[in-house]
Design a protein around this motif. Structure first.
Motif, PDB file in Angstrom:
ATOM      1  N   ALA A 117      -9.487   5.809   2.485  1.00 42.42           N
ATOM      2  CA  ALA A 117      -8.124   6.218   2.448  1.00 42.42           C
ATOM      3  C   ALA A 117      -7.409   5.508   3.722  1.00 42.42           C
ATOM      4  O   ALA A 117      -6.490   5.634   3.466  1.00 42.42           O
ATOM      5  CB  ALA A 117      -7.971   7.526   1.851  1.00 42.42           C
ATOM      6  N   THR A 118      -8.547   6.474   4.104  1.00 37.63           N
ATOM      7  CA  THR A 118      -7.273   6.505   5.921  1.00 37.63           C
ATOM      8  C   THR A 118      -6.974   4.548   6.134  1.00 37.63           C
ATOM      9  O   THR A 118      -6.089   4.476   6.742  1.00 37.63           O
ATOM     10  CB  THR A 118      -7.850   7.294   6.939  1.00 37.63           C
ATOM     11  N   ILE A 119      -7.910   4.109   5.716  1.00 35.14           N
ATOM     12  CA  ILE A 119      -8.034   2.904   6.339  1.00 35.14           C
ATOM     13  C   ILE A 119      -6.456   2.075   5.443  1.00 35.14           C
ATOM     14  O   ILE A 119      -6.118   0.872   5.826  1.00 35.14           O
ATOM     15  CB  ILE A 119      -9.463   2.363   6.355  1.00 35.14           C
ATOM     16  N   ASN A 120      -7.266   2.506   4.501  1.00 34.15           N
ATOM     17  CA  ASN A 120      -5.724   1.660   3.188  1.00 34.15           C
ATOM     18  C   ASN A 120      -4.493   2.002   3.312  1.00 34.15           C
ATOM     19  O   ASN A 120      -3.813   1.466   3.250  1.00 34.15           O
ATOM     20  CB  ASN A 120      -6.616   2.239   1.987  1.00 34.15           C
ATOM     21  N   GLU A 121      -4.732   3.280   3.957  1.00 37.02           N
ATOM     22  CA  GLU A 121      -2.707   3.917   3.633  1.00 37.02           C
ATOM     23  C   GLU A 121      -1.914   2.899   5.470  1.00 37.02           C
ATOM     24  O   GLU A 121      -0.803   2.972   4.911  1.00 37.02           O
ATOM     25  CB  GLU A 121      -2.987   5.360   4.072  1.00 37.02           C
ATOM     26  N   PHE A 122      -3.075   3.127   6.504  1.00 42.08           N
ATOM     27  CA  PHE A 122      -2.602   3.087   7.763  1.00 42.08           C
ATOM     28  C   PHE A 122      -2.582   1.627   7.876  1.00 42.08           C
ATOM     29  O   PHE A 122      -1.860   0.470   8.928  1.00 42.08           O
ATOM     30  CB  PHE A 122      -3.016   3.600   8.909  1.00 42.08           C
ATOM     31  N   LYS A 123      -3.985   0.252   6.905  1.00 46.88           N
ATOM     32  CA  LYS A 123      -3.484  -0.594   7.370  1.00 46.88           C
ATOM     33  C   LYS A 123      -4.071  -1.617   8.599  1.00 46.88           C
ATOM     34  O   LYS A 123      -4.009  -2.077   9.256  1.00 46.88           O
ATOM     35  CB  LYS A 123      -2.736  -1.131   6.648  1.00 46.88           C
ATOM     36  N   SER A 124      -4.833  -0.138   9.344  1.00 50.18           N
ATOM     37  CA  SER A 124      -4.416  -0.633  10.661  1.00 50.18           C
ATOM     38  C   SER A 124      -5.664  -1.718  10.608  1.00 50.18           C
ATOM     39  O   SER A 124      -6.989  -1.710  10.203  1.00 50.18           O
ATOM     40  CB  SER A 124      -5.339   0.545  11.433  1.00 50.18           C
ATOM     41  N   PRO A 125      -6.050  -2.622  11.721  1.00 50.52           N
ATOM     42  CA  PRO A 125      -7.138  -3.434  12.571  1.00 50.52           C
ATOM     43  C   PRO A 125      -8.955  -2.530  12.122  1.00 50.52           C
ATOM     44  O   PRO A 125      -8.638  -2.291  12.734  1.00 50.52           O
ATOM     45  CB  PRO A 125      -6.857  -4.745  13.174  1.00 50.52           C
ATOM     46  N   VAL A 126      -9.301  -3.387  11.483  1.00 49.78           N
ATOM     47  CA  VAL A 126     -11.008  -3.055  11.444  1.00 49.78           C
ATOM     48  C   VAL A 126     -12.249  -3.457  10.877  1.00 49.78           C
ATOM     49  O   VAL A 126     -11.956  -4.786  10.585  1.00 49.78           O
ATOM     50  CB  VAL A 126     -10.583  -1.666  10.488  1.00 49.78           C
ATOM     51  N   TRP A 127     -13.420  -3.669  11.854  1.00 49.62           N
ATOM     52  CA  TRP A 127     -14.625  -4.137  11.643  1.00 49.62           C
ATOM     53  C   TRP A 127     -14.895  -2.840  11.434  1.00 49.62           C
ATOM     54  O   TRP A 127     -15.513  -2.224  11.907  1.00 49.62           O
ATOM     55  CB  TRP A 127     -15.025  -4.446  12.516  1.00 49.62           C
TER      56      TRP A 127
END
Length: 249
Positions: free
Chosen positions: A92-102
C-alpha cells in the motif's frame, strides 16, 4: 565487491534500463548474493531503492540486522497468515507514494545446501515436478501475492536474476561454490572465483493473471534457470563453448 575486492563479474541476458522499478527474483546460494544483486543495482542507479524480503530472525543480528531494519527491509516469518498484514501494508505504501523500488525475493525461501537439494529433488519426484540439479523448488505464494498487489502500480516489470559462482583453484574446483565472508574480505577474488549474473526482464502485463497459472510460470522460470546454470557449469568446468556466455552489458 567488484571494485574493492577485484571480483570479475560477467553479465548476460536482457538489458535493463536505469531507474526502473521492478520485482526482482533470484536464486539463493549465499549471503554473497546480496553483493551480486547490488552489482546490477549500482549499474542501474537503484542501489538505494533495494528492498528485500528477509527472515525475521535476521533483524536481531548485531550491526547487519540493525542495518537491514534501518534500510526498510521487509522481515517475514515465512508464515503467510502472520506475514500478510505486514506485506499488504508495504504494498500500500509503495502504491501510494510511487517511489522507485526493487522488491527483491529469494523465491526458494532458504539458502541452497547439498542436503536441501536432495530433499527438494525427492519432493519434486513425489509431486511429479521437474527435478532440478542446481536449485530448490520455488515457494511461490509470496511472489504471486507481490505480483498481484503491484500489477496495476508503477512497477511494470519482473527481473529474474540467475546468480552463478565457480571456485577454480587447482584441486579445489567447484561449481556453485561462493566465497565465504572471510574470503571476500581477504583480498583479490579473481582469478580464484568466477562470478556471473544472467538477467531476464518480463513485463508484468504479460504474466498470467490467475494465481495458479502465475505460480506455474515461476516454476517454469526456475527450470529455465537450472538449464542456464548447467550451461555455465559446462563452460567453467568442462570448457564447452557457447551457452549463455555472451556479455551484453
Amino acid at each position: 565487491m567488484q571494485k574493492h575486492h577485484q571480483a570479475h563479474i560477467t553479465f548476460s541476458g536482457d538489458e535493463i534500463p536505469e531507474e526502473e522499478s521492478a520485482i526482482v527474483m533470484a536464486n539463493h546460494r549465499s549471503w554473497t548474493d546480496f553483493y551480486m544483486i547490488h552489482s546490477v543495482a549500482i549499474r542501474k542507479k537503484m542501489l538505494s531503492n533495494c528492498k528485500y524480503f528477509v527472515k525475521d530472525s535476521l533483524k536481531f543480528l548485531p550491526f547487519f540486522g540493525w542495518g537491514m531494519w534501518l534500510m526498510g527491509m521487509i522481515f517475514v516469518k515465512r508464515n503467510w497468515v502472520k506475514d500478510q498484514a505486514k506485506i499488504n501494508q508495504m504494498f500500500a505504501t509503495i502504491n501510494e507514494f510511487k517511489s522507485p523500488v526493487w522488491i527483491i525475493s529469494f523465491v526458494e525461501g532458504t539458502r541452497f545446501t547439498p542436503q536441501k537439494l536432495v530433499d527438494s529433488q525427492l519432493f519434486s519426484q513425489e509431486r511429479g515436478l521437474p527435478v532440478m540439479k542446481n536449485l530448490l523448488v520455488p515457494r511461490t505464494k509470496g511472489f504471486v501475492a507481490c505480483v498481484q498487489k503491484l500489477r496495476n502500480s508503477h512497477v511494470h516489470y519482473v527481473y529474474d536474476l540467475t546468480i552463478a559462482y565457480n571456485h577454480r583453484l587447482e584441486g579445489l574446483r567447484g561449481f556453485g561454490i561462493p566465497p565465504d565472508m572471510l574470503r571476500v574480505h581477504a583480498g583479490r577474488l579473481s582469478p580464484e572465483y568466477d562470478f556471473h549474473i544472467h538477467v531476464r526482464r518480463y513485463p508484468i502485463a504479460e504474466l498470467p493473471e490467475e494465481d495458479e497459472a502465475l505460480a506455474e510460470w515461476v516454476h517454469d522460470r526456475y527450470v529455465e534457470k537450472d538449464r542456464i546454470l548447467e550451461r555455465l557449469k559446462d563452460k567453467w568446468i568442462d570448457g564447452v563453448e557457447g551457452g549463455v556466455w555472451t556479455e551484453s552489458w
